[in-house]
Design a protein around this motif. Structure first.
Motif, PDB file in Angstrom:
ATOM      1  N   MET A 159      -6.501  -4.133  -5.809  1.00 55.48           N
ATOM      2  CA  MET A 159      -5.380  -4.040  -4.872  1.00 55.48           C
ATOM      3  C   MET A 159      -4.211  -3.223  -5.408  1.00 55.48           C
ATOM      4  SD  MET A 159      -5.433  -7.901  -3.276  1.00 55.48           S
ATOM      5  CE  MET A 159      -4.115  -7.530  -2.133  1.00 55.48           C
ATOM      6  N   LEU A 172     -12.251  -3.902   0.873  1.00 56.43           N
ATOM      7  CA  LEU A 172     -11.065  -3.051   0.916  1.00 56.43           C
ATOM      8  C   LEU A 172     -11.398  -1.608   1.269  1.00 56.43           C
ATOM      9  CD1 LEU A 172      -8.984  -4.327  -2.146  1.00 56.43           C
ATOM     10  CD2 LEU A 172      -8.377  -4.530   0.264  1.00 56.43           C
ATOM     11  N   ALA A 221      -5.750  -6.761   2.738  1.00 61.64           N
ATOM     12  CA  ALA A 221      -5.048  -7.441   1.655  1.00 61.64           C
ATOM     13  C   ALA A 221      -5.066  -8.954   1.802  1.00 61.64           C
ATOM     14  CB  ALA A 221      -3.604  -6.938   1.575  1.00 61.64           C
ATOM     15  N   ALA A 233       0.835  -1.208   0.000  1.00 66.51           N
ATOM     16  CA  ALA A 233       0.000   0.000   0.000  1.00 66.51           C
ATOM     17  C   ALA A 233       0.867   1.255   0.000  1.00 66.51           C
ATOM     18  CB  ALA A 233      -0.938  -0.008   1.206  1.00 66.51           C
ATOM     19  N   PRO A 292      -6.163   1.587  -4.747  1.00 63.05           N
ATOM     20  CA  PRO A 292      -5.484   2.407  -3.728  1.00 63.05           C
ATOM     21  C   PRO A 292      -4.684   3.555  -4.335  1.00 63.05           C
ATOM     22  CG  PRO A 292      -4.460   0.237  -3.918  1.00 63.05           C
ATOM     23  CD  PRO A 292      -5.734   0.173  -4.684  1.00 63.05           C
ATOM     24  N   MET A 343      -5.834  -1.056   2.926  1.00 63.42           N
ATOM     25  CA  MET A 343      -5.133  -2.068   2.143  1.00 63.42           C
ATOM     26  C   MET A 343      -4.379  -3.032   3.048  1.00 63.42           C
ATOM     27  SD  MET A 343      -5.202  -2.484  -1.114  1.00 63.42           S
ATOM     28  CE  MET A 343      -3.594  -3.251  -1.280  1.00 63.42           C
TER      29      MET A 343
END
Length: 740
Positions: free
Chosen positions: A693, A622, A648, A374, A697, A644
């Motif tokens: 993912m 998320l 994750a 992240a 972000p 995240m």
């Protein structure tokens, strides 16, 4: 909703024996109903309102002898010219006599009498007419048909029965169990506990059992296509495991915080369970929304899969809490059970998150891969976004070349009876003989039909790409005629699609009689075109729905738009990869594909519906943590990293499980099921790891505080669905904590 689910979870744990007993009763009753009420599945794809379907309905009404299933037996003599010899003619006559006496067969046509012999005198085609439709042909009748010609083969001849009568239900074997096995391994690694992994898998399997049994029980009163149960099983397994994973992960996290099992389960169902209900609802709505397309077989497929997903949600929020009650603290790894019992975990500051990743103290959490990834993504957000968009754009390049068709024998598994017959026919006569068209001429009187037939025949013979037109077959009353048309090209060739439109245009001016074009090839073209026309409408519906639902959850305008655009990227890239492998043949050997060809007609629209629900699933797990941390005072960048970092692991595990389950179906021989499993597995991988993912972000970090902006008037107008459990936290603060 979170407070209601909190109470439901606690109640299920308190009455766990009753809950488990009720689900077992439901499973047994559904199983008995399936065993006694199960009906046959359909391998044909009807399309009301199309010309090809109107022609079939007309034949069934006025010419029933020609409306049953047909078979074509391809015959190859040991040498050229042998069909013209007395010995060869005797072999063919014996074969025709054997075929005409098969159970369910109305009659067989001697190819020597109608000229269905190749120019070199070595190949012949025996036409076999069954009394009932392909879906009504019994397994015994089909087996007898496949075994015809043993005497001729003993003399060195090659006999290959084929045709539409061979269409059957794809079988589920042991290969797809590999996907379930991989999912179990992922669960064991994620939880570090055989009890937690086994209970999660058991919960999902019970849900799938109930859903599939109920579906088969209903097959006695509704017509299921042969692929509908496969899709329902595929999706039911994947979401069933994932939903149970989410709740079990949150429950374990709550235990590590020192909560009692009852309180831990209640809060797990109230928080993670809320997201499960929302995620399941999006999948169900998207699948049920297939009914908007107004295509019966697609509607049934969507509703069948939606039913299994609904059962998976119900099992996750009721049976899973009950099973967790039986397991107690054994859902934790052995090394952590003592720590929970003596209270040492509260000193380590275990962090509440959506991942269930609480095996380490909070001080070490920031060093985990989810947090590191992240921080990298948010730091280099612009390059990450550009690379992600470029990569997905390159993967999507083959998408415009996508061609759709119904499955045919030409792409069946090598060595299957349908494929052997198809290849032998092509070898002796050309590809056009495997996709013959049928022209129905129907007049009000026999005289009108007789007058129209010569006109139609002349127009057909002058049409480009027509190889031959067979003499007409007349119904007993003389009012309906059936003409077989042989194209020069195969059934899935673009030139054949053009020919269908050319024929319809050529015969459109015939007066005093209805002239309709049908046949398996024409039906496939009509189905594909109608689905292609419906695809943009359905895609717009799904995207609009995603924006609305996420606006309700996240109280934001830009987050839903970003999620919808990410979904479109996923769909485009998935289509591109699937076209490259299954249509263009790149890396086809890796998936065990014998022959590339057009994609199954309903794959794109079905893929959109399923991936939509799964994409929103990962988005919620998320981004909800990001919003939660942002609302509680963290900066936009800190909230993005925290969301995240904490989410994750569970999203990774969930995605790997779905990829494993869907990927298990790639090992089936049926190319339709193979392509569905491949497309879904690839779509989940792209959406989870590249879009949700990575790109998400990065975009959230780029938007900053603006990501959470919503006009005040719209905020007041939207109902509060409380997916994140804010109302539950208020409720818990107002009463004495139950875990002290």
């Amino acid at each position: 909703m979170a407070t209601l689910l909190y109470r439901l979870g606690r109640g299920a744990l308190r009455r766990r024996r009753l809950v488990v007993a009720l689900w077992l009763v439901v499973l047994v009753v559904a199983g008995l109903a399936a065993a006694t009420l199960r009906g046959p599945t359909a391998s044909n794809f009807t399309m009301p309102g199309t010309e090809s379907q109107r022609a079939l309905d007309l034949l069934a009404e006025q010419f029933p002898a020609a409306s049953g299933a047909t078979g074509t037996i391809a015959v190859k003599a040991p040498a050229d010219g042998q069909l013209a010899t007395p010995e060869g003619q005797a072999v063919v006559q014996e074969l025709v006599q054997e075929a005409s006496t098969l159970p369910g067969v109305v009659g067989a046509v001697n190819p020597l009498q109608v000229g269905a012999v190749s120019p070199n005198g070595r190949y012949a085609l025996v036409q076999v007419q069954f009394s009932s439709g392909g879906d009504e042909v019994t397994d015994a009748q089909r087996t007898a048909y496949e075994e015809v010609g043993a005497a001729a083969e003993a003399k060195g001849w090659q006999v290959a029965p084929g045709g539409e009568v061979l269409g059957g239900e794809p079988e589920i074997g042991s290969t797809e169990a590999l996907g379930v096995l991989v999912a179990a391994i992922v669960l064991i690694i994620t939880f570090g506990s055989l009890v937690a992994a086994g209970m999660t898998m058991l919960n999902a399997l019970i849900g799938v059992g109930v859903g599939m049994a109920g579906l088969f029980a209903l097959s006695g009163v509704i017509e299921l296509t042969s692929t509908a149960p496969i899709l329902a099983l595929m999706l039911g397994l994947a979401v069933g495991i994932d939903y149970s994973l989410f709740i079990t992960s949150r429950h374990r996290q709550n235990l590590l915080e020192g909560l009692s099992p009852e309180e831990a389960v209640g809060r797990a169902v109230g928080t993670a369970g809320s997201a499960v209900v929302f995620a399941g609802a999006t999948v169900v709505i998207a699948l049920a929304g297939l009914a908007v397309v107004n295509i019966p077989f697609l509607t049934v497929m969507g509703l069948a899969a939606a039913g299994t997903v609904t059962v998976a949600v119900l099992v996750a929020i009721t049976l899973q809490p009950a099973l967790l009650g039986f397991a107690g603290r054994r859902v934790l790894p052995r090394r952590l059970r003592t720590a929970v019992t003596d209270g040492t975990t509260t000193d380590t500051g275990a962090v509440a998150d959506h991942s269930g990743d609480t095996d380490r103290p909070a001080a070490e959490d920031e060093s985990r891969f989810g947090f590191r990834w992240a921080r990298f993504v948010t730091r280099f957000r612009v390059p990450v976004i550009l690379v992600g968009l470029l990569g997905l754009g390159l993967l999507a390049l083959p998408t415009p070349d996508m061609r759709l068709a119904l499955p045919g024998a030409a792409t069946a598994a090598v060595g299957s009876p349908a494929r052997v017959a198809n290849d032998l026919t092509v070898e002796g006569f050309g590809a056009g003989f495997t996709g013959r068209l049928a022209v129905v001429v129907a007049g009000d009187t026999p005289q009108a039909t007789s007058a129209a037939v010569p006109q139609v025949t002349a127009l057909l013979q002058r049409t480009e790409n027509v190889l031959a037109v067979a003499p007409p077959q007349l119904s007993p009353d003389g009012r309906t005629a059936l003409l077989a048309v042989v194209p020069k090209t195969g059934p899935t060739d673009e030139a054949t699609e053009t020919l269908v439109h050319d024929i319809r245009g050529a015969v459109g001016g015939i007066r005093d009689a209805d002239v309709l074009l049908t046949g398996a090839t024409a039906i496939g073209i009509d189905v594909s075109e109608k689905l292609s026309d419906a695809l943009p409408v359905y895609l717009l519906l799904v995207v609009g729905l995603s924006v609305l639902l996420l606006m309700l959850v996240f109280r934001s305008l830009l987050v839903p738009v970003k999620a919808a655009l990410g979904f479109l990227l996923t769909v485009a890239a998935t289509f591109g990869i699937t076209v490259a492998v299954f249509q263009q043949g790149h890396l086809a050997d890796l998936v065990g594909l014998d022959t590339p060809g057009p994609l199954i007609s309903f794959l794109p629209i079905l893929l959109i519906g399923i991936l939509f629900g799964l994409a929103m699933d990962y988005e919620v797990f998320l981004v909800s943590r990001m919003r939660e941390d942002f609302v509680h005072g963290k900066s936009a960048r800190q909230a993005t990293i925290s969301g995240m970092g904490h989410g994750a692991r569970v999203v990774t595990a969930a995605a790997l499980i779905m990829i494993s389950v869907f990927g298990g179906f790639v090992f089936l021989e049926d190319p339709v099921i193979k392509s569905m499993g491949f497309a879904l597995a690839v779509g989940v991988a792209i959406d989870a790891f590249v879009v949700r993912m990575t790109i998400v972000p990065a975009v959230m970090s780029l938007l900053g505080d603006r990501a959470w902006w919503l006009p005040s008037w719209l905020n007041r107008a939207l109902p509060n669905v409380d997916i994140e459990g804010e109302g539950l936290r208020t409720h818990l603060e107002e009463r004495t904590p139950a875990h002290v």
